[in-house]
Design an enzyme around this catalytic site. Structure first.
Site, PDB file in Angstrom:
ATOM      1  N   LYS A  48      54.916  10.972  27.298  1.00  0.00           N
ATOM      2  CA  LYS A  48      54.875  11.379  25.884  1.00  0.00           C
ATOM      3  C   LYS A  48      55.382  10.248  24.987  1.00  0.00           C
ATOM      4  CE  LYS A  48      55.359  16.136  27.245  1.00  0.00           C
ATOM      5  NZ  LYS A  48      56.273  17.241  27.534  1.00  0.00           N
ATOM      6  N   GLN A  92      62.457  19.193  27.280  1.00  0.00           N
ATOM      7  CA  GLN A  92      61.648  18.954  28.485  1.00  0.00           C
ATOM      8  C   GLN A  92      62.179  19.813  29.638  1.00  0.00           C
ATOM      9  OE1 GLN A  92      58.854  16.600  28.533  1.00  0.00           O
ATOM     10  NE2 GLN A  92      58.556  18.002  30.231  1.00  0.00           N
ATOM     11  N   ASP A 115      55.558  21.750  21.041  1.00  0.00           N
ATOM     12  CA  ASP A 115      55.014  22.262  22.311  1.00  0.00           C
ATOM     13  C   ASP A 115      54.218  23.556  22.124  1.00  0.00           C
ATOM     14  OD1 ASP A 115      55.554  20.671  24.576  1.00  0.00           O
ATOM     15  OD2 ASP A 115      57.672  21.232  24.533  1.00  0.00           O
TER      16      ASP A 115
END
Ligand code: NAD
Length: 276
Positions: A48, A92, A115
């Site tokens: 990412k 995460q 997300d």
């Protein structure tokens, strides 16, 4: 046909980069909260970061110390939620076992939920959204209407939202899971199969009808090599299929990055409305 993620992901990233160019020197910022003890989460975070940097997005990673508690995560998130310089926040997964993943994940401000994990988020989760984008790219927007789609897996971040997005595109959707009996009876009749199980060699060629479209979401490590859920070698000549690596993974990352300039602009608009 092999459905590679990279060309579709690259187009999305180009689009994100040009949106950021148009922000006239202003730069969105992503904060990734990582668990340094989990190697897989470190790899996901690294991918990412790389994509964000390519598009001109600032990224900060915050490594949570071992034994971090739910409260420590919540304190950090409260600060980041308030910080006007922060556009998007990712926790995460998996986080440290000493903290509650559900409570922590749901503490992100919905305006910063890049997300798409929150119930009232602006976006659906990145992986299913990226898969729809990929199907649009390779098959055309009307492809899913009337198709029999089987989703294997019922997680909150892949299986369930995937089924909803397929349904939104007028597919006839079946969700299969660990308690499904005679899975092959479902997959054998499917025009589209999304496998999100996390078991290598799970979907084999006897379970798939010729010319079906198979999306392999699984990420598994076998003898140090990354593989999906599907028996790729035997399926690739029978049907359309995404490879692992190089299929869904890059789409998940590009979908996420593409959302940052969108969130940034929404936040600017909101601030401007406040000041009126
Ligand atoms: P999960 O463990 O939450 O869900 C797995 C699902 O598989 C469960 O719903 C379970 O019911 C189902 N399942 C297990 N055994 C089964 C069986 N024998 N028959 C039918 N169904 C069965 O996992 P998840 O978070 O949904 O992720 C699934 C996989 O996708 C994992 O390998 C994960 O690493 C991968 N993943 C990849 C990406 C990506 O960007 N490529 C993103 C998210 C997850």
């Amino acid at each position: 046909m092999i459905l590679y993620g990279k060309p579709v992901a690259d187009a999305l990233l180009d689009n994100a980069a040009s949106k950021i160019d148009n922000l006239a020197g202003k730069t969105p910022k992503l904060v990734i909260i990582t668990n340094p003890n989990d190697p897989a989460s470190q790899v996901y975070a690294k991918n990412k970061i790389k994509a964000c940097v390519l598009c001109g997005i600032n990224v900060e990673t915050i490594a949570m110390p071992e034994n971090s508690t739910t409260q420590q995560y919540l304190n950090l998130l409260a600060k980041l939620n308030q910080d006007k310089k922060v556009t998007g926040i990712i926790v995460q997964l998996p986080i440290h076992k000493t903290a509650d993943e559900k409570i922590v994940s749901s503490a992100i401000n919905k305006e910063k939920d890049v997300d798409g994990f929150l119930k009232d988020s602006y976006f659906p989760p990145c992986t299913p959204a990226g898969i729809i984008h990929m199907l649009d790219f390779y098959k055309g927007k009307g492809f899913l209407a009337g198709k029999n789609a089987v989703v294997i897996g019922r997680s909150e971040i892949v299986g369930r939202p995937m089924a909803k997005l397929l349904l939104d595109r007028d597919a006839t959707v079946t969700i299969c899971h660990s308690k499904t009996e005679n899975l092959k009876d479902f997959t054998k009749h499917a025009d589209v199969i999304i496998s999100a199980v996390g078991k290598p060699n799970f979907l084999t060629s006897d379970m798939v009808k010729p010319n079906a479209c198979v999306i392999d979401v699984g990420i598994n490590r076998v003898n140090g090599k990354l593989v999906g859920d599907c028996d790729f070698e035997n399926l690739k000549d029978l049907c359309d299929i995404t490879p692992v690596p190089g299929g869904v993974g890059p789409m998940t990352v590009a979908t996420l990055v593409h959302r940052l300039p969108i969130l940034y602009q929404k936040q600017l608009q909101k601030e401007a409305e406040h000041e009126k």
